[in-house]
Design a protein around this motif. Structure first.
Motif, PDB file in Angstrom:
ATOM      1  N   SER A  56       0.817  -1.218   0.000  1.00  0.00           N
ATOM      2  CA  SER A  56       0.000   0.000   0.000  1.00  0.00           C
ATOM      3  C   SER A  56       0.851   1.269   0.000  1.00  0.00           C
ATOM      4  O   SER A  56       0.384   2.341  -0.390  1.00  0.00           O
ATOM      5  CB  SER A  56      -0.937   0.007   1.209  1.00  0.00           C
ATOM      6  N   LEU A  57       2.119   1.155   0.440  1.00  0.00           N
ATOM      7  CA  LEU A  57       2.997   2.328   0.477  1.00  0.00           C
ATOM      8  C   LEU A  57       3.509   2.722  -0.909  1.00  0.00           C
ATOM      9  O   LEU A  57       3.856   3.879  -1.142  1.00  0.00           O
ATOM     10  CB  LEU A  57       4.189   2.065   1.403  1.00  0.00           C
ATOM     11  N   ILE A  58       3.576   1.762  -1.827  1.00  0.00           N
ATOM     12  CA  ILE A  58       4.119   2.073  -3.162  1.00  0.00           C
ATOM     13  C   ILE A  58       3.075   1.962  -4.269  1.00  0.00           C
ATOM     14  O   ILE A  58       3.361   2.274  -5.417  1.00  0.00           O
ATOM     15  CB  ILE A  58       5.296   1.137  -3.509  1.00  0.00           C
ATOM     16  N   GLY A  59       1.890   1.523  -3.929  1.00  0.00           N
ATOM     17  CA  GLY A  59       0.840   1.403  -4.940  1.00  0.00           C
ATOM     18  C   GLY A  59      -0.474   1.873  -4.388  1.00  0.00           C
ATOM     19  O   GLY A  59      -0.582   2.386  -3.265  1.00  0.00           O
ATOM     20  N   GLU A  60      -1.509   1.703  -5.173  1.00  0.00           N
ATOM     21  CA  GLU A  60      -2.834   2.096  -4.739  1.00  0.00           C
ATOM     22  C   GLU A  60      -3.300   1.164  -3.634  1.00  0.00           C
ATOM     23  O   GLU A  60      -3.121  -0.050  -3.708  1.00  0.00           O
ATOM     24  CB  GLU A  60      -3.807   2.018  -5.918  1.00  0.00           C
ATOM     25  N   ASN A  61      -3.903   1.748  -2.602  1.00  0.00           N
ATOM     26  CA  ASN A  61      -4.351   0.956  -1.463  1.00  0.00           C
ATOM     27  C   ASN A  61      -5.580   0.143  -1.857  1.00  0.00           C
ATOM     28  O   ASN A  61      -6.669   0.685  -2.033  1.00  0.00           O
ATOM     29  CB  ASN A  61      -4.684   1.884  -0.284  1.00  0.00           C
ATOM     30  N   GLN A  62      -5.392  -1.161  -2.017  1.00  0.00           N
ATOM     31  CA  GLN A  62      -6.475  -2.042  -2.439  1.00  0.00           C
ATOM     32  C   GLN A  62      -7.413  -2.332  -1.264  1.00  0.00           C
ATOM     33  O   GLN A  62      -6.964  -2.486  -0.134  1.00  0.00           O
ATOM     34  CB  GLN A  62      -5.903  -3.356  -2.982  1.00  0.00           C
ATOM     35  N   PRO A  63      -8.713  -2.405  -1.535  1.00  0.00           N
ATOM     36  CA  PRO A  63      -9.651  -2.732  -0.456  1.00  0.00           C
ATOM     37  C   PRO A  63      -9.481  -4.169   0.012  1.00  0.00           C
ATOM     38  O   PRO A  63      -8.969  -5.018  -0.724  1.00  0.00           O
ATOM     39  CB  PRO A  63     -11.021  -2.521  -1.109  1.00  0.00           C
ATOM     40  N   ILE A  64      -9.908  -4.424   1.231  1.00  0.00           N
ATOM     41  CA  ILE A  64      -9.895  -5.774   1.776  1.00  0.00           C
ATOM     42  C   ILE A  64     -11.339  -6.177   2.053  1.00  0.00           C
ATOM     43  O   ILE A  64     -12.134  -5.376   2.557  1.00  0.00           O
ATOM     44  CB  ILE A  64      -9.038  -5.849   3.065  1.00  0.00           C
ATOM     45  N   SER A  65     -11.695  -7.385   1.712  1.00  0.00           N
ATOM     46  CA  SER A  65     -13.060  -7.846   1.921  1.00  0.00           C
ATOM     47  C   SER A  65     -13.345  -8.018   3.404  1.00  0.00           C
ATOM     48  O   SER A  65     -12.425  -8.097   4.232  1.00  0.00           O
ATOM     49  CB  SER A  65     -13.295  -9.164   1.181  1.00  0.00           C
ATOM     50  N   LEU A  66     -14.623  -8.092   3.747  1.00  0.00           N
ATOM     51  CA  LEU A  66     -15.007  -8.311   5.131  1.00  0.00           C
ATOM     52  C   LEU A  66     -14.441  -9.627   5.646  1.00  0.00           C
ATOM     53  O   LEU A  66     -13.912  -9.697   6.763  1.00  0.00           O
ATOM     54  CB  LEU A  66     -16.538  -8.308   5.247  1.00  0.00           C
ATOM     55  N   ALA A  67     -14.509 -10.664   4.808  1.00  0.00           N
ATOM     56  CA  ALA A  67     -13.952 -11.967   5.192  1.00  0.00           C
ATOM     57  C   ALA A  67     -12.438 -11.887   5.353  1.00  0.00           C
ATOM     58  O   ALA A  67     -11.861 -12.483   6.274  1.00  0.00           O
ATOM     59  CB  ALA A  67     -14.308 -13.026   4.154  1.00  0.00           C
ATOM     60  N   GLY A  68     -11.787 -11.133   4.453  1.00  0.00           N
ATOM     61  CA  GLY A  68     -10.332 -10.975   4.538  1.00  0.00           C
ATOM     62  C   GLY A  68      -9.924 -10.237   5.795  1.00  0.00           C
ATOM     63  O   GLY A  68      -8.933 -10.592   6.449  1.00  0.00           O
ATOM     64  N   CYS A  69     -10.697  -9.208   6.156  1.00  0.00           N
ATOM     65  CA  CYS A  69     -10.416  -8.442   7.374  1.00  0.00           C
ATOM     66  C   CYS A  69     -10.600  -9.315   8.609  1.00  0.00           C
ATOM     67  O   CYS A  69      -9.780  -9.285   9.530  1.00  0.00           O
ATOM     68  CB  CYS A  69     -11.345  -7.228   7.428  1.00  0.00           C
ATOM     69  N   THR A  70     -11.656 -10.115   8.607  1.00  0.00           N
ATOM     70  CA  THR A  70     -11.916 -11.031   9.722  1.00  0.00           C
ATOM     71  C   THR A  70     -10.770 -12.023   9.876  1.00  0.00           C
ATOM     72  O   THR A  70     -10.282 -12.274  10.988  1.00  0.00           O
ATOM     73  CB  THR A  70     -13.231 -11.799   9.488  1.00  0.00           C
ATOM     74  N   THR A  71     -10.335 -12.577   8.754  1.00  0.00           N
ATOM     75  CA  THR A  71      -9.250 -13.565   8.774  1.00  0.00           C
ATOM     76  C   THR A  71      -7.949 -12.947   9.267  1.00  0.00           C
ATOM     77  O   THR A  71      -7.235 -13.536  10.083  1.00  0.00           O
ATOM     78  CB  THR A  71      -9.043 -14.157   7.365  1.00  0.00           C
ATOM     79  N   GLN A  72      -7.642 -11.746   8.758  1.00  0.00           N
ATOM     80  CA  GLN A  72      -6.410 -11.073   9.170  1.00  0.00           C
ATOM     81  C   GLN A  72      -6.404 -10.798  10.671  1.00  0.00           C
ATOM     82  O   GLN A  72      -5.415 -11.070  11.359  1.00  0.00           O
ATOM     83  CB  GLN A  72      -6.235  -9.760   8.400  1.00  0.00           C
TER      84      GLN A  72
END
Length: 309
Positions: free
Chosen positions: A84-100
């Motif tokens: 995210s520091l060198i490119g466009e900040n990609q969204p994270i899915s709700l499931a991905g956020c939960t998993t992380q």
């Protein structure tokens, strides 16, 4: 207000270090170097312990588990932050956020209990040296590791469930990963109960683990002081120095990050505190154990000599 009146969020976007736009390239380089050193340091620790038979003891088995856990802990958050520091900040899915969040909390809690287990190992080694190999058998070591990880899984499941049953009506996370408090702030309803649960869980983990470590060291210091020879006391203290240094740094950062009053929260402060316990602390572990531990340094020298020859 009814839950179905809220807009259902299916993805989130991290605010990250966007407020430091002019420094993002510098931050990327610095964080990448620190992250590379962390991965390399922990990989070297694990490899040396595996290949050197002199280090096939419970103490170094636990150290290799801590290094492995720290490596996975950084893999959960740092690669996405760097991208995210060198490119466009990609969204994270709700499931991905939960998993992380689930794996981040699991590994963070696991690391706390691993440090406690390492303190217990030092207690047995110094206070019951004649029974050390019996008490710290392979079976017991594996059970302690599995217990630490199971506690992490259970507590993380409680925290994540309490957070992701909330309705969300905001999508911008004021952080660079899905940590508990930043995600709770996205809820449309009052999160006081969830914040209390998060605080109580954090307090429980920190107080129980650091309390057990302190109890271990009370007995350790009491035993060391009874040793008549100065050389014996010095050697006994040396076996605990690395672990004690890591414990102080680890719990110092964790206490500041998770137990500070809510009124002191600020996005920038939280970002740099998070950098401390997600990048700096995992880097310190292999550095401390490499520089302050004679057996690890000797093992490194033997490995280098074999490689050269």
């Amino acid at each position: 207000m009814q839950r179905n009146n809220f807009t259902e969020m299916t993805e989130f976007v991290f605010l990250g270090f966007s407020s430091f736009h002019e420094l993002q390239v510098i931050l990327f380089v610095v964080f990448l170097i620190l992250y590379t050193l962390t991965l390399a340091g922990n990989a070297i620790i694990v490899t040396i312990i595996c290949i050197d038979r002199h280090l096939h003891t419970p103490m170094y088995f636990f150290l290799s588990m801590l290094a492995s856990s720290e490596t996975l802990y950084t893999l959960v958050t740092i690669p996405r932050m760097l991208s995210s520091l060198i490119g466009e900040n990609q969204p994270i899915s709700l499931a991905g956020c939960t998993t992380q969040m689930f794996f981040f909390l699991t590994l963070a809690i696991n690391n706390c209990f691993l440090l406690t287990v390492m303190g217990y190992d030092r207690y047995v080694a110094i206070c019951n040296p004649l029974r050390y190999t019996v008490i710290m058998s392979k079976r017991v070591c594996v059970q302690l590791i599995c217990g630490a990880f199971s506690i992490g899984l259970a507590i993380a499941a409680v925290q994540v469930t309490s957070i992701f049953t909330l309705p969300f009506c905001h999508r911008v996370v004021g952080h660079f990963f899905c940590d508990a408090l930043p995600v709770m702030k996205l809820s449309c309803i009052d999160t006081t109960i969830n914040e209390i649960i998060n605080f109580v869980v954090s307090l429980f983990v920190i107080l129980v683990t650091i309390g057990l470590v302190i109890i271990s060291y009370v007995f350790i210091i009491s035993t060391i002081l009874k040793i008549t020879s100065a050389e014996g006391r010095k050697k006994a203290f040396a076996t605990c120095a690395s672990h004690l240094t890591v414990v102080i740094v680890h719990y110092g950062c964790a206490s500041i990050a998770y137990l500070k009053p809510k009124s002191e929260n600020s996005v920038k402060q939280d970002l740099f505190l998070s950098v401390t316990y997600t990048i700096i602390t995992p880097l310190l572990n292999p550095v401390v154990y490499s520089l302050r531990n004679k057996e690890v340094k000797d093992a490194l020298c033997r490995a280098m000599q074999r490689t050269i020859s």
